[in-house]
Design an enzyme around this catalytic site. Structure first.
Site: not given
Length: 199
Positions: A49, A79, A136, A172, A174
């Site tokens: 991030s 996320c 995470r 996630h 994806e």
């Protein structure tokens, strides 16, 4: 064909792109403000991030993203994307974009070794439960007015939230073979029929 942008500065944008192409979307990799032109929706992927926000500012994407979201562009953060979209973090860094009225804790579940997978009941998806991958992952500490919680862990921690045309998930989608979350985002996009040319 629905035109969806995927922020492609860092992180797992290619995985999102692959799923979107498979379900019939026209996908644009967004790296510069001009890449936002004519999009009907945008995904901010998982990754790091702090790096994502630094690159957003480096490439002067912050103001255009804020402007388009305020005008109704459907945006989905996964996320790290949830961290980027929040209006407040429990950490000092990075400075989020304030696209959703949520407070988020980075790495709320620990480090990489504390990553986990679980089944989620997601109110906007049909059965069966959704197999969610948390790496995470952040969590939502507080939801503001007009924010709807659409999925939470057994302890009540929100992990998927929606505010208008803005969607954020701690996990996630994806990284699974289940494309229902992407299909759900496309429904948001198709219902909005957003049309705006920024530049």
């Amino acid at each position: 064909m629905t035109k969806i942008g995927v922020l492609a500065l860092q992180g797992d944008f290619l995985e999102h792109k692959k799923i979107l192409v498979e379900i019939g979307s026209d996908v644009v990799e967004v790296r510069l403000p001009e890449h936002l032109n004519d999009l009907e929706g945008l995904i901010i992927p998982g990754g790091e991030s702090t790096t994502i926000v630094q690159l957003i500012d480096t490439y002067k994407l912050r103001k255009p993203l804020q402007e388009l979201t305020s005008q109704g562009l459907p945006v989905w953060g996964t996320c790290a994307g949830m961290i980027v979209m929040s209006n407040k973090l429990t950490d000092k860094y990075p400075t989020p974009l304030n696209l959703m009225n949520i407070t988020v804790s980075r790495n709320a579940f620990g480090r990489q070794l504390d990553s986990f997978e679980t089944e989620l009941s997601i109110s906007e998806l049909d059965n069966p439960d959704y197999h969610a991958v948390f790496i995470r992952a952040p969590s939502v500490c507080n939801v503001g007015k007009n924010v709807e919680i659409i999925a939470q862990l057994e302890d009540g921690t929100p992990v998927a939230v929606k505010e208008g045309n803005a969607l954020a998930t701690s996990f996630h989608p994806e990284l699974t073979n289940d494309n229902r979350m992407h299909q759900y985002f496309l429904k948001i996009v198709e219902n909005e029929k957003f049309q705006h040319r920024l530049i």
